[in-house]
Design an enzyme around this catalytic site. Structure first.
Site: not given
Lengths: 406, 406, 406, 406
Positions: D16, D96, D125, D180
């Site tokens: 990705d 994050r 996110d 995921s």
């Protein structure tokens, strides 16, 4: 843009929303339903009918919402002693959910699939209108022209109006107030113009609803407000409806220079902005409501209300009146008002709201206990020793472990 | 009662604490150390020395604590915009922890094993003195004569005084104020007397520190307050110490009829009581501090402070200044004041404190963004659409499941 | 002590309360009414009748309160996901207000002017009994023998019992558990003994209601719990009363080693104490209730509940069940449960409570929106850009003014 | 789109972000800087270098951030006992802000004007990355390809990759996990696939970091954790760095079936989503931290932390790590940990984390006071009577006014 069939527009009859009306017809090629509300802003709403008709509107709603506004929105909010950021009485914020509700009700009645309003993309009002609309009718389409069109300057707007044969009162447009204003039975607000410099003093001739403290009468006015379950039901013993109460308090307050405010506030969309507000009746109501609660409410109930108030105020300011969390909080606030009954006496004088007395059959003020005189044994002072000792215990243990702040 | 060797007494030099001094000597057969503080109450403290000496006291402490009081207690409290129950500025509450601290420091210096004070068993002050004392010196013995002795009426007290040759100023005692009062640099308070009936209006001649709004000057006074990290450091550009700042603001405020308050409050010991307060300088400081924060503080920081303020106020009111939780909260409050710098301009007029301007190099007010004029792309109005849509999403889903409030 | 005419005693039939019964008769020379409740503690209550009769008691109350206990106390508490200090499910705390209520009801029925209980002066239970009693009958006299008498050691107590011909089961008294225990349908608790050293591991043979995880079955048990308005109404599809639900969950949970807890908690009276608890059914209920709320409750409603929960838990722990602030909070909590309907599937295995599924007709989980697959336009990802931009605006303005944390 | 000159991409080296890398080069015609971090996700980061090089990247950053991650983000968060919505330990959320910080630091070092990430427009996110970036560098441009491009299906993405000669590991792509996932030293998460039906049980073979309780050892593991100022500094007496501590606890916890979670959570963007999480070390840390706090923290400090925790958790979940309000709260949380020192002993067994002991030189557990045995006068039980009486006073007054709940 062809998928909108009918749109309900919050229509004041003024230039801006008239342009929007035309722009909606032009741009979306759809039918427009107008909705004009009397919320106590102090301007005639009937003239909007002829203007709308002239622009081809077939379904025209003109509603007097003053009683509903005060009864179902203003009064519930004041039960919580609501203030945003320590100062602001939320005059604009509290009217928006009612307008959102009527827009959706009318959309449901007329089979409209969209609503539209004249709020800009920088302010809180767009959020309040739209959060309300989505919460009440999740599939509704919202058209916010100020976020979409290219009529971004006064000139282009006026040009569009002329081209569309919208009757512009040029005399009025020319003398237009330098301020962006909003008014309803709770308040009138001013933004923009010289207020955009936070150091510049507001101008005396800006204010419209109140005299200055300097010009207020040299003798005080006394009033008595009667409360039932947290709401005012009578002034000086005369029973009144909610809207009558607020109208009357605005008159008395404004005449005594009460309720002016000049603040910088934090908008939900992330910026600071300066606003000036006149809230004569609301300023009196806040002070009086605290006074009647002070003798009728349990201490911990009052404190819990105070701790939750800022959250509740933010919900209203940010447009979440129709959210489940605001409704949940309201359940609790309303429950707390069961015994908030009685009378408050106020002295109004040149901007001051002074409490001079409060009484209630539900008063928890017990002179026998609090008196400095002999209390005939109603309170045993020796109890205080144990009370203090146990409240101090955890700190004494900590200090014994070397944690004394000294 | 023989296990007390030396006691430090909070001694004003007045009749009540003189009787306590004697009673401690008689009852506990112990040495008494007197401590008299100038907290700005407006009375001479030096005369207490001779009185104490006359009663055989060998260790006499007379301290001017005004700067410490304002710098370490009043100013930190005002950083939080602290108000108890929506009204009260905590003038009495905030002085008690300092007195408790000095009592314990003196006990440590003089080797005393006990402290004593003149607060009654019904009020908050006993709690504030004693919680502070226990937190700072966990093994200290506290003697609260009003909870112990049998001198419960004015007559028995006077009789005891006469028998003990305590010089009573009978003229003064006869003209004694009908109110129970407390004063320091932040405020003066009144309780008791006619105030025990919540419906009776306070009397004009009760007030001592301020003129009435009616008698205040007909022309407004303008002042500019300079803030550094949340504290006032200058008035009209003149740098001052904390105590000088408050002294000056009291004078200006009192002259303009500012800072009177008449409330019913909830005591920690469980009863309601009515108090009248004059807090001229504090009333100005609260309004001005909010104004400087309004342009320098982040929105969410300000809101978090507002949500925690009632808790912080209760801690101070209830006597928990020296508790770890108050200290923990203070850490956070102080950290928030890093950028609270700038100047506030105020107009003072007959009881009104009106903000007319605020400016700061740390201002977060960004005219380029909030302006009603062209903002040259500083803010993209289209962002608001997505902002509203996602904030509404949960309510739309709920309405789709049949939960619309309509 | 002659002013008490009749006292209602919370009477278990055990040695301690039998001594209290006799002591009350001796000391206050008053009539004693006994009250014995079946709260699901797992011991026969009927034997208390003969014992009371033998001691001359004329009015004997023996009540099965299990349904009322779970329906009106346990279930309402679990609607709030209540946990004290992150761990404790309040098993003892929640039973006390019901006992207080029955004591006062019986006092009203029998014309008693006092109540009495067997809780010590160091614990929370005295507070819970007495705050409840005073809130329900403000003039009641409370007799707490452990705070009054001189039978402070086991020996003096036994001597008093013998002298008073109270039938002591010496075998049982000799083999007495080393722990102070309390049990009801929600839990059983252990304090004292070796637990007084916080570093010493609890002993395996202390536990009474559950097997250890080690001894629990090697195959998991699956159950399905059906919720209606936040309460469990069926297990595996079988409708049950509240007490039946909890009894069943205790059995299943205990058999699977679920619900043991060993903590140090902070008592309201100011000290820390260590307690071990078995709460098999409650542990399952907490996990399951959060699971059903996770799909049926609005986010902000859930968060508001979470923010208020610690306060609510402290109120119950500290004995304020009958306070107006607990009732006010309950109003809000109950209102939030309107849509908390559905089924939760759990896997129970050796101390673990594992959620394996939840479903509801009122579910707000909308797969069309949250899916990682194509959502057919249900959610416009572009909205997120504006959402983030406006949420970031205040921080960007601040960073532009030099406040970036970097 | 030509105004971006250089963009820093959070690059994993997977398919990705490789497509994103190429798409950025194609679409923005700009230079790309790659940033790959080892946060303990358990995959090699070095291979990303060659892949980036092969795509023409000149500035490649590969950082081992494990120590910084645990020391400056995970540990501070655990000081607050942080849990989101009663269950979630925030494993993804807490990583994050560190990535955002490094992206901005690298942008500053390399003179990049933009950053980019691979998060979708539906998740949390994107918000966390971007709020962090804007707070740290207000003028940065953020490119979120998933919100912009038309590669919205797996097929178009793969086609783009092939066309761009991005080496796709088809074997791996074909066997791609149905979930995921996200992993770092604190946890691994699973979303999507069969989890999108909230009633379907998660599959046993989904879990990667832990054995099931069923497969965990039949004998318990005991460990001792040493705390200094709220952080673990040693396991079984062996001093370790923060990342070593967490690595070790993950190993021990995972081996004992600890830390699995299956929940439905509320995303900031407004939808509910189901997630499964493995947090072996974190689950142990939460339990142990509460245990060490239970003996070292003042009660009111602990309660205040508990009341603020949900707010603090939401801030982290929603991406506000770098906000001033999170920093302000952290100041207070860190201050509270001064005395949180000592040792906790845990028994780990088939999914259970059982506290079996805690000790500290800073313990506030005072056996002399809380003991059931004779306390030699350390606590005066008579104090409790006054304590209860005054705490009940307001309720007694209310009941006297007819407000008894009975």
């Amino acid at each position: 843009m062809s998928d909108v069939k009918k749109v309900v527009l919050a229509y004041s009859g003024g230039l801006d929303t008239s342009v929007i009306l035309k722009w909606l017809q032009d741009t979306y090629n759809c039918e427009v339903v107008t909705f004009t509300a009397d919320l106590g802003q102090g301007e005639e709403v009937e003239p909007a009918r002829a203007k709308a008709k002239a622009m081809g509107v077939k379904e025209i709603y003109i509603d007097d919402l003053r009683e509903e506004f005060v009864r179902d929105f203003v009064f519930p909010m004041f039960r919580a002693n609501t203030i945003y950021e320590g100062e602001y009485l939320l005059g604009t914020s509290i009217a928006r959910p009612l307008i959102a509700k009527r827009l959706i009700e009318i959309a449901n009645e007329t089979g409209a699939d969209a609503i539209s309003h004249g709020a800009t993309g920088k302010g809180n009002d767009q959020v309040r209108f739209e959060l309300g609309a989505y919460a009440l009718k999740p599939g509704v389409k919202v058209i916010a022209p100020w976020r979409e069109w290219d009529l971004t300057s006064r000139e282009t707007l006026m040009a569009y109006a002329q081209k569309a044969n919208i009757p512009v009162d040029f005399a009025k447009a020319g003398k237009k107030s330098p301020y962006s204003m909003d008014a309803n039975l709770l308040h009138i607000s001013y933004e923009g113009g010289v207020l955009e410099d936070t150091w510049t003093e507001h101008e005396e001739d800006m204010w419209r609803w109140s005299v200055s403290p300097e010009k207020a009468p040299d003798v005080p006015t006394y009033i008595e407000l009667t409360y039932r379950k947290g709401d005012i039901v009578a002034i000086d013993g005369v029973e009144m409806t909610p809207a009558q109460v607020l109208t009357k308090l605005n008159a008395i307050g404004g005449a005594n220079g009460i309720g002016r405010l000049d603040i910088v506030e934090n908008r939900y969309v992330g910026m600071k902005s300066r606003g000036c507000y006149e809230t004569p009746g609301g300023t009196i109501m806040l002070k009086a409501h605290r006074a009647i609660e002070s003798i009728t409410l349990d201490r911990e109930v009052a404190h819990l209300k105070d701790e939750l108030m800022p959250k509740y105020a933010s919900l209203i300011y940010n447009g979440y009146w129709w959210s489940p969390e605001r409704q949940m909080l309201q359940t609790m606030i309303d429950a707390s008002q069961e015994h908030v009954n009685g009378v408050v006496r106020l002295k109004l004088y040149k901007g001051n709201v002074i409490v001079t007395g409060r009484k209630s059959d539900d008063s928890l003020f017990d002179t026998r206990i609090s008196t400095f005189e002999d209390d005939a044994g109603a309170y045993d002072q020796a109890d205080a020793g144990g009370f203090i000792k146990l409240n101090a215990l955890r700190m004494r243990i900590a200090a014994n472990k070397g944690r004394s702040p000294l």
